[in-house]
Design an enzyme around this catalytic site. Structure first.
Site, PDB file in Angstrom:
ATOM      1  N   ASP A 386       0.847  -1.202   0.000  1.00  0.00           N
ATOM      2  CA  ASP A 386       0.000   0.000   0.000  1.00  0.00           C
ATOM      3  C   ASP A 386       0.881   1.250   0.000  1.00  0.00           C
ATOM      4  OD1 ASP A 386      -2.355   1.525   0.219  1.00  0.00           O
ATOM      5  OD2 ASP A 386      -2.471   1.302   2.404  1.00  0.00           O
ATOM      6  N   GLU A 389       2.691   5.297  -3.791  1.00  0.00           N
ATOM      7  CA  GLU A 389       2.716   6.289  -4.894  1.00  0.00           C
ATOM      8  C   GLU A 389       4.053   7.034  -4.938  1.00  0.00           C
ATOM      9  OE1 GLU A 389       0.252   5.839  -2.636  1.00  0.00           O
ATOM     10  OE2 GLU A 389      -0.838   4.617  -4.075  1.00  0.00           O
ATOM     11  N   ASP A 471      -8.836   3.701  -2.801  1.00  0.00           N
ATOM     12  CA  ASP A 471      -9.952   4.024  -1.913  1.00  0.00           C
ATOM     13  C   ASP A 471     -11.171   4.560  -2.654  1.00  0.00           C
ATOM     14  OD1 ASP A 471      -8.188   3.228  -0.026  1.00  0.00           O
ATOM     15  OD2 ASP A 471      -7.691   5.241   0.675  1.00  0.00           O
TER      16      ASP A 471
HETATM   17  O1  MIG Z   1      -3.993   5.961   4.644  1.00  0.00           O
HETATM   18  O2  MIG Z   1      -3.896   0.717   5.629  1.00  0.00           O
HETATM   19  O3  MIG Z   1      -5.975   2.145   0.226  1.00  0.00           O
HETATM   20  O4  MIG Z   1      -7.020  -0.098   1.522  1.00  0.00           O
HETATM   21  O5  MIG Z   1      -7.135  -0.013   4.320  1.00  0.00           O
HETATM   22  C1  MIG Z   1      -4.795   4.837   4.473  1.00  0.00           C
HETATM   23  C2  MIG Z   1      -5.074   1.448   5.754  1.00  0.00           C
HETATM   24  C3  MIG Z   1      -3.921   3.627   4.280  1.00  0.00           C
HETATM   25  C4  MIG Z   1      -5.078   2.933   2.278  1.00  0.00           C
HETATM   26  C5  MIG Z   1      -5.527   1.749   1.502  1.00  0.00           C
HETATM   27  C6  MIG Z   1      -6.604   1.026   2.249  1.00  0.00           C
HETATM   28  C7  MIG Z   1      -6.092   0.615   3.613  1.00  0.00           C
HETATM   29  C8  MIG Z   1      -5.604   1.846   4.378  1.00  0.00           C
HETATM   30  N1  MIG Z   1      -4.584   2.544   3.599  1.00  0.00           N
END
Ligand code: MIG
Length: 768
Positions: A386, A389, A471
């Site tokens: 995650d 980017e 998201d």
């Molecule tokens: O700032 O890890 O897109 O799926 O549950 C949020 C917490 C960070 C973004 C991800 C989302 C995940 C969440 N993450």
């Protein structure tokens, strides 16, 4: 003025001096051309995203013809012809049937102020792909699309751009014309502009004008050639095709056990549970919170015994903490990104003060991949990457956090011989992390196919990971945009994709959740997920009726697994998408160019989910040919538009004539039991399907441990002939019966025949 010599990548190429600069044309093969224009010298650097160098392709002979106005380079054996106006540098292409396409509307440009290319848009030319975008439209005319990986504050709202992924790949289709594709080989901040009628402009802030033109002439040939360029997805483990249940976060371990128990008790098929950030010790990646997860290995083993795998999240930000081994080891080896003044860059993310590995360096990727050992040793089956980017917060999490930015673009990055700045490799950060994660898993468990899930990424991301679209919200609009979003990802070369079923932020209503699971079982990556602070969004949290609907559709997904797994195998070997817009199969039918809310799952199934509230029926377009209603076996004639009834528990679903769909028995998880009986659902017509099987988890298939059963259906006189097999290949499925069930005999119930599967050839005749 024109020279023929080797390209920087070592393939025979044609160099022409034109007013905008030197142009280099390389025929990688008769129907794939690389076009480069550089203000100065061509960069010797290899493409960041195309694995094979130019010279690894078959190449072609060509002939050069020149008259006063045009220089023509024609590939041998009916390949493409490039037509160049040497006075301006404008380029266009012609195929073997003398059809013109991909013509420059203006002279191209590549100099210190950036890169620009403007293509003419032909009459009724339609554009798809462009990676991850928002909005409910399938077709991308009128859009201005940016390639700069971003965690967008407005998430999936219409008009939000850019998104998490940057995939500068598109497909152009027009009736009667050749379909072609283009990969813009530039990793800097760039954009595609389709706002001006009659033109498609691409811009990049720096680098070369460098693109690969991929000729079809059909959309499926374009996607297959994109895969030859940008890479194929690996064959994933079969369990990853099952349903994934996630939430931010299932914690502590008892909650994970509770979710698992509920799924089994309620007979909701599921293979995977996801652990979001709260399993870690203070968001330190590759650690466990000792109180909430005192014995993660035990947890994983117990769940495994119930048929569940665990996937755990990993973020790129490493907590800056001298007592933390990962931080110390990265710092000692100088693996973290430094700024222009050589200081390690610190930013806030979940663990507050954090530093960021430079995944563009191979040794950093290897280090990171190995760190996953703490997870694999515990029995974690897959990794969810995650925040890559990469996104950073403006404030410490404790003071509100907030996703606001990324790393400074002038940070030096890359291996010593390819040193550059973040500006050039920003878009590659997610791909680099995915590569590290995939290759690491492969080293740690060489016998098992890795499963990875990733949010950001560049063209070619499919080589290392499945992707989800980040998201979304629990809104009808986001449900509606999911199909066009995923279908365009597939056309961009990335087949293993999904969005969060039920929506991530906000609260789903029972009706929305029911409709979302009906559509969601079509997603190649099929996961329910929801954010912290939202209502619980497990299927049973919406009442009995919705739970029953979820069960019905998850069961359908699981029964379809033999078919679906074959589609994944085809995606792996040929690059074909799994979830396809109808234009993929019907590129000459203008009625499907904008059809955003119907999708083909492979060649034989077409779904028309309800994606709006309060609907109990919808219009469904059936392209030319014969179709069957999956639920009633009613025979339907295309091309036509029908009104399909669709009460809350109903997904309008159709099968193409001539299909033989291999379906399995009901299962609680993908490897619960042998495929017995294997049911071949047959629909009168003419067709063929190569049904693929292997052990579902190892690499033995690469050494021939797989089997393919050809299923053929044909109408001969008044009879339907169904042939099965012979099974070809070394893999031996468990003993089983095969049921051949023929649908569509008017008001008659389906006719069945059952036999023991010996692997031998069988031919069956059915009177219609
Ligand atoms: O700032 O890890 O897109 O799926 O549950 C949020 C917490 C960070 C973004 C991800 C989302 C995940 C969440 N993450």
């Amino acid at each position: 003025m024109i020279t023929q010599k080797l390209s920087p990548d070592g393939a025979p190429a044609i160099y022409v001096d034109t007013p905008p600069g030197q142009l280099c044309l390389t025929f990688l093969q008769p129907d794939i051309v690389r076009v480069r224009l550089a203000g100065g010298n061509f960069s010797p650097r290899r493409s960041w995203a195309v694995p094979p160098p130019d010279h690894a392709f078959s190449g072609t002979d060509w002939e050069v013809f020149s008259d006063p106005s045009t220089l023509r380079v024609a590939a041998a054996s009916g390949g493409l012809t490039a037509n160049l106006d040497p006075a301006t540098g404008r380029l266009s292409f012609t195929d073997g049937q003398k059809r013109n396409f991909c013509s420059d509307a203006e002279p191209p440009k590549a100099d210190s102020s950036g890169v620009q290319c403007v293509k003419e848009v032909a009459d009724s030319e339609h554009f798809y792909g462009f990676g991850e975008r928002t909005g409910i439209q399938l077709e991308r005319s009128g859009r201005w699309m940016h390639n700069w990986t971003t965690d967008p504050a407005q998430m999936h709202s219409t008009g939000v751009d850019p998104m998490y992924k940057a995939i500068p790949v598109y497909l152009a289709v027009r009736p009667g014309g050749p379909a072609y594709g283009l990969y813009f080989n530039n990793t800097w901040r760039s954009s595609f502009d389709l706002r001006m009628p009659g033109q498609l402009m691409y811009l990049a802030e720096a680098g070369e004008l460098d693109y690969y033109l991929v000729y079809g002439p059909t959309p499926s040939e374009v996607t297959e050639k994109f895969a030859a360029l940008l890479g194929h997805m690996p064959l994933p483990p079969r369990w990853s095709l099952g349903y994934h249940q996630s939430r931010w976060s299932y914690t502590p371990d008892q909650e994970v056990r509770r979710i698992a128990a509920e799924l089994r008790r309620r007979k909701l098929p599921c293979d995977v549970l996801h652990l979001d950030i709260d399993y870690m010790d203070g968001y330190r990646v590759f650690t466990w919170d000792k109180e909430r997860f005192p014995n993660p290995a035990r947890l994983a083993a117990d769940l495994r015994a119930q048929g569940f795998r665990l996937v755990s999240i990993i973020d790129p930000g490493v907590k800056s903490d001298p007592d933390y081994a990962v931080y110390r080891s990265g710092l000692e080896q100088d693996y973290f990104i430094r700024d222009a003044s050589r200081q390690v860059v610190h930013r806030y993310v979940w663990p507050d003060d954090s530093v960021f590995p430079d995944f563009s360096r191979p040794e950093v990727r290897a280090w990171w991949g190995e760190l996953q050992r703490t997870l694999t040793d515990t029995g974690i089956a897959g990794i969810w990457n995650d925040m890559n980017e990469p996104v950073v917060f403006s404030l410490p999490f404790s003071q509100g956090g907030g996703s606001v930015g990324s790393l400074p673009v002038d940070c030096p990055q890359g291996p010593p011989d390819e040193r550059t700045t973040h500006a050039e490799v920003h878009n590659l950060y997610g791909s680099g992390m995915a590569q590290a994660s995939y290759e690491g898993l492969l080293k740690l468990r060489p016998e098992d196919r890795p499963f990875n899930l990733c949010r950001s990424g560049f063209a070619g991301i499919q080589r290392w990971t499945a992707s989800w679209m980040g998201d979304n919200a629990s809104s009808w609009e986001h449900l509606e945009m999911s199909l066009p979003q995923l279908m365009n990802m597939g056309l961009s070369g990335t087949p293993f994709v999904g969005v969060d079923i039920g929506g991530f932020t906000d609260h789903a209503t029972p009706e929305l959740f029911a409709r979302w699971i009906e559509a969601g079982i079509l997603y190649p990556f099929c996961r329910g997920h929801s954010a912290i602070g939202t209502i619980q969004q497990q299927p049973w949290d919406f009442g009995e009726q919705v739970e029953a609907i979820a069960r019905k559709y998850l069961e359908l997904r699981y029964r379809l697994l033999p078919y679906l797994y074959t589609l994944f195998y085809q995606a792996h070997t040929t690059g074909q998408p799994i979830l396809r817009p109808l234009l993929y199969h019907f590129p000459d039918d203008p009625a499907v160019f904008h059809l955003h809310d119907q999708a083909m799952l492979g060649p034989s199934l077409m779904a028309a989910p309800i994606v709006q509230p309060g609907r109990h029926a919808r219009s469904v377009y059936l392209p030319a040919g014969v179709w069957y209603d999956y639920w009633t076996s009613e025979r339907l004639e295309g091309a036509s538009t029908i009104l399909a009834p669709a009460p809350l528990d109903h997904l309008p679903l159709y099968v193409r004539a001539g299909a033989a769909l291999p379906l399995g028995p009901l299962m609680a998880y993908t490897d619960e039991k042998p495929l017995d009986p294997l049911t071949l659902e047959v629909y009168p017509g003419n067709g063929q399907f190569d049904f693929y099987e292997d052990d579902g988890h190892s690499f033995a298939y690469q050494d021939g441990e797989f089997t393919v059963t050809q299923l053929a259906v044909s109408l001969e006189g008044g009879r339907l002939v169904v042939s099965v097999g012979p099974r070809q290949g070394r893999y031996q499925p468990d003993p089983r019966r095969i049921i051949v069930r023929v649908h569509g005999g008017g008001s008659q119930p389906p006719v069945e025949e059952t036999f023991e599967d010996t692997g031998a050839f069988r031919r069956l005749y059915f009177d219609l």
